[in-house]
Design an enzyme around this catalytic site. Structure first.
Site, short mmCIF file in Angstrom:
data_model
loop_
_atom_site.label_atom_id
_atom_site.label_comp_id
_atom_site.label_asym_id
_atom_site.label_seq_id
_atom_site.Cartn_x
_atom_site.Cartn_y
_atom_site.Cartn_z
N CYS A 1 -4.02 0.68 -2.58
CA CYS A 1 -3.87 -0.52 -1.77
C CYS A 1 -2.83 -1.48 -2.36
O CYS A 1 -2.53 -1.44 -3.55
CB CYS A 1 -5.21 -1.25 -1.67
SG CYS A 1 -6.51 -0.30 -0.87
N CYS B 1 -10.23 -4.47 0.48
CA CYS B 1 -11.33 -3.51 0.52
C CYS B 1 -12.25 -3.72 -0.69
O CYS B 1 -11.94 -4.48 -1.61
CB CYS B 1 -10.78 -2.08 0.54
SG CYS B 1 -10.14 -1.49 -1.05
N GLU C 1 -3.10 -4.67 -2.95
CA GLU C 1 -3.67 -5.56 -3.95
C GLU C 1 -3.73 -4.90 -5.32
O GLU C 1 -3.36 -5.48 -6.33
CB GLU C 1 -5.08 -6.01 -3.53
CG GLU C 1 -5.13 -6.71 -2.19
CD GLU C 1 -5.35 -5.78 -1.00
OE1 GLU C 1 -5.99 -6.24 -0.03
OE2 GLU C 1 -4.89 -4.62 -1.02
N CYS D 1 -10.64 -2.93 -4.14
CA CYS D 1 -9.74 -4.00 -4.59
C CYS D 1 -10.52 -5.21 -5.08
O CYS D 1 -10.16 -5.82 -6.08
CB CYS D 1 -8.78 -4.39 -3.47
SG CYS D 1 -7.53 -3.12 -3.15
N ASN E 1 0.84 -1.19 0.00
CA ASN E 1 0.00 0.00 0.00
C ASN E 1 0.88 1.25 0.00
O ASN E 1 1.98 1.27 0.55
CB ASN E 1 -1.00 0.00 1.16
CG ASN E 1 -0.38 -0.08 2.54
OD1 ASN E 1 0.57 -0.82 2.77
ND2 ASN E 1 -0.95 0.65 3.48
N ILE E 2 0.37 2.28 -0.68
CA ILE E 2 1.08 3.55 -0.81
C ILE E 2 0.08 4.66 -0.49
O ILE E 2 -0.84 4.91 -1.28
CB ILE E 2 1.65 3.72 -2.23
CG1 ILE E 2 2.56 2.54 -2.58
CG2 ILE E 2 2.39 5.05 -2.36
CD1 ILE E 2 2.91 2.43 -4.05
N GLU E 3 0.25 5.26 0.68
CA GLU E 3 -0.70 6.29 1.12
C GLU E 3 -0.34 7.66 0.57
O GLU E 3 0.77 7.88 0.07
CB GLU E 3 -0.75 6.33 2.65
CG GLU E 3 -1.34 5.09 3.25
CD GLU E 3 -1.47 5.13 4.76
OE1 GLU E 3 -2.14 4.23 5.28
OE2 GLU E 3 -0.91 6.04 5.41
#
Length: 137
Positions: A53, A91, A55, A94, A42-44
Site C-alpha cells: 500500500c 487498510c 502508506e 497499514c 501503492n504497488i500491486e
C-alpha cells in the site's frame, strides 16, 4: 504545511501508483517530526499478497532513511478514472504499521474529501485498542 497542501502532495504521488489489477491508485505523504515529507504509492503484484500500500511504502522509505518519529500522513486514492478526492482510509495492515511507529493519541491521518476540508482522524480513532510496542513491555 496545511492538510490541504499535504493532500495535494498525496495526489501528485498517486500518479506513480502501479495498480494494473485493481485500478485503485493511492498516494500518501508522510510527515516526520522534523517536517520532512516522505511519499509513497501503492504497488500491486499479480500474486496479490506481495502488493504494498501507499502508506506502507511511505513508512518503509522513511524508516530506511533513519526516521522514527512521525506526526501525520495524508492519503488520496480512488479508481484510476477519478480525481482521488473521495476519502480513502488506510487498510488494517497499514494501521498496524502506523501503530508500530506512531503515538496513537497524537498521530493524524488526513484523508482527501473532495472540495471540502480534508477529514482528519487520530490513529486511535481508526485503530481503537491497537496493539503496539508498549503492549510488549
Amino acid at each position: 504545511m496545511t492538510n490541504a497542501e499535504l493532500i495535494l502532495e498525496a495526489k501528485k504521488v498517486r500518479e506513480r501508483a502501479y495498480a494494473p489489477y485493481s485500478h485503485h491508485s493511492v498516494g500518501a505523504a508522510l510527515v516526520t517530526k522534523s517536517g520532512k515529507i516522505y511519499h509513497g504509492c501503492n504497488i500491486e503484484n499479480a500474486a496479490y499478497g506481495p502488493t504494498n500500500c501507499a502508506e506502507r511504502t511511505a513508512f518503509f522509505r522513511a524508516v530506511y532513511e533513519g526516521e522514527r518519529e512521525f506526526t501525520k500522513i495524508a492519503i488520496a486514492g480512488g479508481m484510476e478514472e477519478t480525481d482521488g478526492n473521495a476519502p480513502c482510509a488506510p487498510c488494517g495492515v497499514c494501521r498496524q504499521v502506523m501503530m508500530e511507529f506512531c503515538d496513537p493519541e497524537t498521530f493524524k491521518i488526513v484523508l482527501a474529501n473532495g472540495e471540502e476540508e480534508p477529514l482528519e482522524y487520530t490513529l486511535k480513532e481508526l485503530l481503537p485498542l491497537g496493539f503496539g510496542p508498549d503492549n510488549l513491555k
